[in-house]
Write an enzyme that holds these catalytic residues in place. Structure first.
Site, PDB file in Angstrom:
ATOM      1  N   ASP A 183       0.865  -1.160   0.000  1.00  0.00           N
ATOM      2  CA  ASP A 183       0.000   0.000   0.000  1.00  0.00           C
ATOM      3  C   ASP A 183       0.918   1.231   0.000  1.00  0.00           C
ATOM      4  O   ASP A 183       2.133   1.137   0.187  1.00  0.00           O
ATOM      5  CB  ASP A 183      -0.968  -0.023   1.191  1.00  0.00           C
ATOM      6  CG  ASP A 183      -2.174   0.870   0.933  1.00  0.00           C
ATOM      7  OD1 ASP A 183      -3.208   0.696   1.594  1.00  0.00           O
ATOM      8  OD2 ASP A 183      -2.074   1.767   0.063  1.00  0.00           O
TER       9      ASP A 183
HETATM   10  C1  GLC Z   1      -4.221   4.420  -0.305  1.00  0.00           C
HETATM   11  C2  GLC Z   1      -5.140   3.280   0.082  1.00  0.00           C
HETATM   12  C3  GLC Z   1      -5.233   2.199  -0.941  1.00  0.00           C
HETATM   13  C4  GLC Z   1      -5.125   2.813  -2.313  1.00  0.00           C
HETATM   14  C5  GLC Z   1      -3.717   3.346  -2.461  1.00  0.00           C
HETATM   15  C6  GLC Z   1      -3.520   4.052  -3.809  1.00  0.00           C
HETATM   16  O1  GLC Z   1      -3.467   4.840   0.785  1.00  0.00           O
HETATM   17  O2  GLC Z   1      -4.885   2.670   1.340  1.00  0.00           O
HETATM   18  O3  GLC Z   1      -6.475   1.517  -0.753  1.00  0.00           O
HETATM   19  O4  GLC Z   1      -5.387   1.848  -3.320  1.00  0.00           O
HETATM   20  O5  GLC Z   1      -3.349   4.213  -1.402  1.00  0.00           O
HETATM   21  O6  GLC Z   1      -4.341   5.150  -3.898  1.00  0.00           O
END
Ligand code: GLC
Length: 749
Positions: A289
């Site tokens: 993430d």
């Molecule tokens: C965010 C979220 C994740 C998302 C990623 C890209 O922090 O936790 O669900 O897909 O970053 O935006």
């Protein structure tokens, strides 16, 4: 002669299947060979580049890394394998052009959070989950995937499949609620929707099962917080939707920000290697993430990015989203003999395979076609599908004296509340503002298109969060002039979503005071509640005759709400998550254990597994939702009363359901099971099946559920999947709190 014909047809079908199987196998082999051939040409730096993902030039969806170089230059140098948050084919072309200038011309992946729609916004996922309609959910994601893939996107960071039992957590809006069975079906439907006919078709986007794992169990419902749970709970409750997504063919997984029992998911080899890539045999890749690799320093799990990169790669995180830990440290880790190139090769293989499967090596611009982009978005049939999905997502919580549906002959309706004219708000969190002119239908718009001769009055009455009462008088005056009052109340859309946990989930501001004042006029009041989470609104629940929970319904929200208010669509939604009476009850969910002193009622002393200051029950239970008609359940029958464990098909359960009202309507007939005596103990009920059926007024239908042995199985404390003989209770109902028929059976050895 007929026999010969039948045999010939069977042989033809069989040979076609074998040919198809062989073709798929050949394609797989072909891709594997291409991956190996490319890998053999790559330098270590180019391999590490494939594990590196940067945010693009649209919006940041996480903490932005400062002092970065020129991303396009880095792409040209082969230091980037994927980007995210790049909007539209024109921008994507710029980035892909840069990749085509790199030595090996390896195309980029373009990721985006296409969570509930791309150009057309569908209801938030928790709302869609309220429909219990897998076909509608799959269709919604199919449209989202089609629109996104026409706009340069080939990878969506969805579905979020985190089970959530705590409505204080802002991301509860993004998932499918509290139940592993319903959550698993929805996870599979969403993956199939996004991936369509499969990676390689130009209208498919690669899906992502996230956030692996147990992110929804953050202590206190506080986003990013620690998770502490037994392995059994992890396997029984939080892992099943991930396995369902994998079985549905999901291309990638995204790990989660939380630590699980002290080990950050990003550095958790039990999750990523033992379970996902080992036991489950996952062949796709895991993306971290946003920044989560580097965040292992904050966790205290790594002392610096060098160590974080080592821990993450060893634990099975293949791609580094935005932390730059990999690009800045992996080469040194190899030189220092801390990690072997084999680990890097494995991660690179996984990523290259997906790029080949997506057809990006055949044509790096196959998703970047401006002509297709112009003609593929916001189609009328997509608008219709969004309206249908929205209608099915609405839950009727109360309808005393059948106040609803509205008569078309009313003279005057007063539309009151801070969300009566809301437009952009209806899109909820994780919506994409592709086109500022996107047509969003507000409740007022929807009412106007239905109202006919009825006069519509409007008064805002109050704000969402402010405490001013200066609008009350105007609202009361409007109510007094009306035959019926419709109040549009709720949260602000940015009160749920990422980093939006709340300690107080009551209806915000002075909204409930306004409802009281309007109720005091004596006019019939209907309250529509818009939010991304279960809210608490006890006075309203006790005193207002009609209540609809409309969540955030997306672009067609206003039409859908009006369709339901006027009975053009009979509401069929059922809650996918428990609604508490107080934050103090949380966590509260239906599939709990019985305990040694189960509460029999609200007064038993020494028998209250709850509080002395609150009833034991939730405000609304999992699976609850009303209709404008009524359904009667009768004549439950079992195919046998003492089935044997030796059979896989244990038994079938049938019953009659009748629509006893005057409206055609859909009912979600829910089947729950309880294993009465087991070691370890089992929940008081578990959803094991359901059927959503449409019945005309007066119509009766027999429905049958087939119970399989694996539905009786559970994990013992050694995490072995077992079934124990004994008494099981079958409960069939309209909600987990509204069991209409029950029957027991004795499972024998
Ligand atoms: C965010 C979220 C994740 C998302 C990623 C890209 O922090 O936790 O669900 O897909 O970053 O935006």
């Amino acid at each position: 002669m007929i026999q010969i014909k039948k045999k010939a047809i069977c042989i033809l079908i069989l040979s076609a299947c074998i040919a198809a199987g062989n073709k798929a196998f050949a394609q797989k082999q072909d891709i594997n060979q291409k991956v190996e051939a490319l890998l053999a040409k790559m330098t270590l730096e180019e391999k590490i580049g494939q594990l590196n993902q940067y945010n693009g030039d649209w919006e940041a969806t996480g903490p932005v890394t400062k002092d970065v170089g020129n991303k396009l230059d880095e792409i040209k140098q082969g230091r980037v394998g994927a980007v995210l948050n790049i909007m539209g084919t024109e921008h994507c072309r710029t980035f892909q052009d840069a990749a085509m200038k790199s030595r090996l011309k390896i195309p980029l992946l373009f990721g985006q959070d296409v969570i509930h729609g791309y150009r057309i916004t569908f209801p938030i996922p928790l709302a869609e989950a309220s429909s219990w309609d897998m076909g509608a959910i799959e269709k919604a994601e199919r449209i989202a995937g089609t629109e996104a893939s026409a706009s340069g996107i080939n990878w969506t960071f969805a579905p979020m499949v985190d089970i959530a039992r705590d409505p204080r957590w802002g991301r509860v809006m993004e998932g499918a609620g509290e139940d592993p069975y319903l959550g698993s079906l929805i996870a599979a439907a969403r993956v199939k929707g996004f991936q369509g006919k499969g990676l390689g078709s130009t209208d498919a986007v690669m899906a992502t099962a996230k956030h692996f794992a147990a992110y929804g169990a953050a202590i206190g419902g506080r986003d990013y917080n620690s998770v502490d749970m037994s392995p059994r709970t992890l396997w029984e409750v939080y892992l099943p939707p991930f396995k369902a997504a994998l079985d549905a063919g999901v291309g990638t997984f995204m790990n989660s920000f939380n630590d699980l029992n002290g080990i950050p998911a990003t550095g958790n080899s039990y999750l990523q290697r033992d379970i996902l890539k080992g036991k489950w045999g996952f062949k796709g890749f895991v993306v971290s993430d946003w920044g989560s690799i580097g965040e292992m320093i904050n966790h205290g799990y790594a002392k610096d990015n060098y160590e974080a990169a080592e821990e993450a790669l060893k634990a099975g995180s293949d791609m580094d989203m935005e932390s730059r830990s990999y690009i800045n440290n992996l080469a040194k880790l190899v030189a220092d003999k801390k990690i072997s190139v084999n680990l890097i090769d494995d991660a690179v293989r996984r990523i290259l395979k997906k790029k080949f499967e997506l057809g990006l090596f055949d044509d790096p611009y196959r998703f970047i076609n401006p002509e297709r982009e112009k003609t593929s978005l916001n189609r009328p049939e997509y608008v219709d599908a969004a309206r249908d999905m929205a209608r099915k997502s609405i839950v009727l919580l109360k309808n005393e004296n059948n106040l609803l549906p509205l008569s078309k002959n009313l003279k005057t309706i007063a539309l009151i509340g801070p969300l009566a004219k809301a437009e952009k708000e209806l899109k909820g969190f994780w919506s994409l503002d592709i086109d500022k002119n996107e047509e969003i239908i507000s409740l007022m718009d929807g009412m106007q298109s239905h109202a006919g001769q009825t006069k519509l009055l409007y008064s805002q009455g109050c704000g969402i969060t402010d405490t001013s009462r200066k609008g009350f008088d105007d609202a009361i005056a409007a109510a007094k002039k009306a035959d019926v009052v419709i109040m549009a109340m709720g949260e602000a859309p940015d009160m749920t979503g990422e980093a939006k946990s709340k300690s107080n989930i009551h209806l915000p501001g002075v909204q409930e005071e306004l409802i009281k004042e309007i109720k005091a006029t004596g006019k019939p009041v209907i309250v529509l509640l818009m939010a991304g989470r279960p809210m608490i609104f006890n006075w309203t629940a006790d005193n207002v005759p009609a209540i609809l929970y409309t969540w955030w319904l997306g672009s067609q929200g206003g039409n859908a709400m009006a369709d339901v208010l006027y009975g053009d669509y009979n509401p069929s939604g059922k809650l996918p998550i428990t609604f508490p009476r107080s934050e103090g009850q949380i966590p509260i969910y239906y599939n709990h254990y019985n305990t040694g002193r189960p509460a029999q009622n609200d007064t038993d002393l020494f028998y209250k597994s709850a509080y002395i200051d609150l009833p034991n029950s939730p405000r609304y239970a999992f699976g609850y939702g009303l209709s404008y008609t009524n359904f009667e359940y009768k004549n439950i029958e079992l195919s046998k009363s003492t089935p044997s464990m030796k059979d896989n098909d244990i038994l079938s359960v049938s019953l009659m359901v009748q629509n006893t009202g005057k409206y055609a309507g859909e009912e979600v007939v829910q089947l729950y099971l309880r294993d009465m005596v087991s070691q370890p103990v089992r929940p008081v009920k578990e959803l094991k099946d359901f059927k959503k059926i449409l019945l005309q007024p007066g119509e009766t239908r027999r429905i049958t559920f087939n119970i399989r042995k694996d539905e009786l199985s559970f994990y013992n404390d050694k995490l072995e999947r077992i079934v124990q003989p004994g008494t099981f209770q079958i409960m069939i109902g309209s909600a987990s709190s509204d069991i209409r028929l029950q029957k027991s059976f004795e499972l024998t050895n």
